[in-house]
Write an enzyme that holds these catalytic residues in place. Structure first.
Site, short mmCIF file in Angstrom:
data_model
loop_
_atom_site.label_atom_id
_atom_site.label_comp_id
_atom_site.label_asym_id
_atom_site.label_seq_id
_atom_site.Cartn_x
_atom_site.Cartn_y
_atom_site.Cartn_z
N GLU A 265 8.61 -7.44 -0.94
CA GLU A 265 8.37 -6.22 -0.16
C GLU A 265 6.88 -5.92 -0.02
O GLU A 265 6.45 -5.35 0.98
CB GLU A 265 9.12 -5.03 -0.76
CG GLU A 265 10.65 -5.19 -0.81
CD GLU A 265 11.29 -5.58 0.51
OE1 GLU A 265 10.72 -5.27 1.58
OE2 GLU A 265 12.36 -6.25 0.49
N HIS A 268 5.73 -7.52 3.16
CA HIS A 268 6.05 -6.69 4.35
C HIS A 268 5.08 -5.51 4.44
O HIS A 268 4.55 -5.20 5.51
CB HIS A 268 7.47 -6.15 4.25
CG HIS A 268 8.54 -7.17 4.50
ND1 HIS A 268 8.61 -7.91 5.65
CD2 HIS A 268 9.62 -7.55 3.76
CE1 HIS A 268 9.68 -8.71 5.61
NE2 HIS A 268 10.30 -8.51 4.47
N GLU A 294 8.88 -11.67 8.04
CA GLU A 294 9.49 -12.37 6.91
C GLU A 294 8.59 -13.50 6.42
O GLU A 294 8.62 -13.85 5.24
CB GLU A 294 10.89 -12.88 7.32
CG GLU A 294 11.80 -13.25 6.17
CD GLU A 294 12.24 -12.07 5.30
OE1 GLU A 294 11.96 -10.90 5.64
OE2 GLU A 294 12.85 -12.34 4.24
ZN ZN Z 1 12.15 -9.40 3.94
#
Ligand code: ZN
Length: 500
Positions: A265, A268, A294
């Site tokens: 995370e 991201h 991603e």
């Molecule tokens: Zn992801």
């Protein structure tokens, strides 16, 4: 024209502010809200989503875009203004093609199907879920009709997540990936005992996990003043503004999956954090696509977080966080344990090597479903056959087979490929990064990530959505999607671990 442009931007700012509020309400719903808040929250979210959609698809936006078309085309292609006009026009034309009735019906059906999917999964009863899958596929076919002509039906679905990408291109890339991965996974499965990961299960007190995660995230670039980390069921990252990044994770007292979720995370969150602030409050102020997003999370989770130099640095930190827990283990042992490959049934628990095969089988089934080659009633058998073919294992329980993911219940067909596309793109970026940052391993071994962060900001993050994912890739690696760098990386890494 500058005045008209400012008017357009002002309208788009309002749409983005509404979407931003939706994001924070959704974050709250998944982290802090008591269960009793769900009814009111559903009302609030649906009103705000409708408002932002109505404002964005209003005729006035179309008029402004038309007036500004020639002016935009006269500007430098790479300028913020030309990019904003180009991407906004594309978004606008797409959004206007789908009737509101169909959108509402899709949302309604998804809301009804989700609890049925949960029950079907709990009871291992595919027949219970089948009518809802049929309905979701039927609605997707109607949705595809809105975008005719398309080369193939699935193109219309893929485009929502990977703008501009064609099914045929993804299929060619995945076929090549599959041809490399299936034999690699089979070879590793024969040597399964070469890696012992028992050190990563057992008791891991929460305080120790938080200490280890905190130290790693801060070294990665997590700033206490601008980032948060909260608990949720299915981890995600979101952003409340340019100086407000929200990461989430899910702690388990008996394993370290939360640590890797945090690193994922973070990838991201960093992408959103490093988008050029001038693009904030416009349609360009976020990542280029789910696949490119991603690629960032996978890079921090796997290429950094499961690398040997990383654990050469952080093994001592892990040992200090869990006193006595890793006695008799060294950094190399921890590195190997964190990279155990094991063909398994559940996608979200799959390792770095087998994960893509889980995605490829869903991508293939989805194409067959929307083209009509596969009836939803036959989805279970088709699923089980592919798991056997690609992963070499049986599916004893449908709850661990076709019913394991909630995506199809919500009508999210076309979404899965972005996970494997992210891995493919991360392989291409990684190859380039290693060439341009030759001392990356030494830096990682020293717990230094500034140069990597800066490379990603300069080459990928700052552009936000100015370029389509294919254009962005072309700019950074000088070509289109190519699975070979990922395959080479996996073969080298796992070949060494498993002595192939
Ligand atoms: Zn992801």
């Amino acid at each position: 024209m500058e005045g008209r442009y400012a008017q357009l931007v002002q309208r788009l700012n309002e749409v983005q502010d509404i979407s931003g509020a939706v994001g924070i309400l959704a974050w709250d719903q998944r982290t802090k809200m008591p269960e009793g808040g769900s009814g009111a929250r559903a009302d609030q979210l649906s009103t705000l989503v409708r408002l932002s959609f109505e404002r964005f698809t209003a005729d006035e936006i179309g008029v402004l875009l038309d007036e500004l078309r020639d002016w935009g085309e006269s500007l430098d292609y790479d300028s913020d203004e030309a990019s904003l006009l180009r991407i906004t026009r594309r978004d606008y034309e797409k959004a206007r093609r789908v009737p509101l009735d169909l959108r509402a019906e899709m949302a309604r059906t998804a809301a009804i199907a989700e609890p049925v999917w949960r029950e079907a999964r709990r009871k291992s009863d595919f027949e219970l879920f089948r009518p809802y899958l049929e309905r979701a596929v039927e609605l997707k076919k109607q949705y595809i009709e809105c975008f005719q002509p398309v080369d193939e039906p699935y193109d219309a679905l893929l485009d929502d997540y990977e703008p501009g990408m064609k099914t045929a291109e993804v299929r060619a890339v995945f076929d090549e990936l599959k041809a490399g991965l299936v034999p690699l996974v089979a070879e590793i499965a024969e040597r399964a005992d070469a890696v012992d990961d028992s050190s990563l299960t057992g008791e891991f007190p929460l305080a120790g996990q938080e200490k280890l995660e905190g130290e790693i995230l801060r070294a990665f670039g997590f700033l206490e003043s601008e980032w948060r980390l909260d608990e949720t069921v299915h981890p995600f990252a979101s952003r409340g503004g340019p100086h407000d990044v929200r990461l989430t994770t899910n702690h388990h007292a008996d394993n370290l999956t939360s640590l890797f979720a945090c690193m994922h995370e973070f990838g991201h969150g960093l992408y959103e954090f490093q988008v050029d602030h001038a693009l904030y409050r416009t349609p360009l102020g976020r990542g280029a696509s789910l696949g490119v997003h991603e690629s960032q999370s996978r890079m921090w989770e796997n290429m950094i977080g499961r690398s040997r130099p990383f654990w050469e640095h952080y093994f001592d930190t892990a040992r200090n966080a869990f006193p006595g827990r890793f006695d008799g283990l060294d950094a190399e042992g921890f590195y190997r344990a964190a990279n155990r490959v094991r063909p398994s049934l559940i996608r979200i628990h799959a390792d770095e090597c087998t994960y893509n095969l889980h995605i490829i089988l869903r991508f293939e089934l989805e194409q067959d479903l929307v083209s009509g080659r596969l009836a939803p009633a036959d989805a279970r058998e088709a699923w089980d056959a592919k798991v056997e073919e690609y992963l070499g294992i049986d599916v004893p329980d449908v709850a661990d087979g076709v019913l394991q993911d909630m995506h199809w219940s919500g009508g999210s067909i076309g979404y899965f490929p972005t996970y494997a596309l992210g891995n493919v793109i991360s392989g291409q970026l990684w190859e380039r990064i290693r060439r341009e940052l030759p001392d990356l391993d030494e830096q990682t071994r020293a717990g230094e990530f500034g140069a990597l962060r800066e490379w990603l900001r300069e080459n990928v993050h700052r552009h936000g959505r100015k370029y389509m994912p294919g254009e962005l890739l072309e700019r950074v690696v000088g070509g289109g999607l190519d699975p070979q760098p990922l395959l080479a990386y996996l073969r080298e890494k796992f070949g060494a671990i498993y002595g192939l």
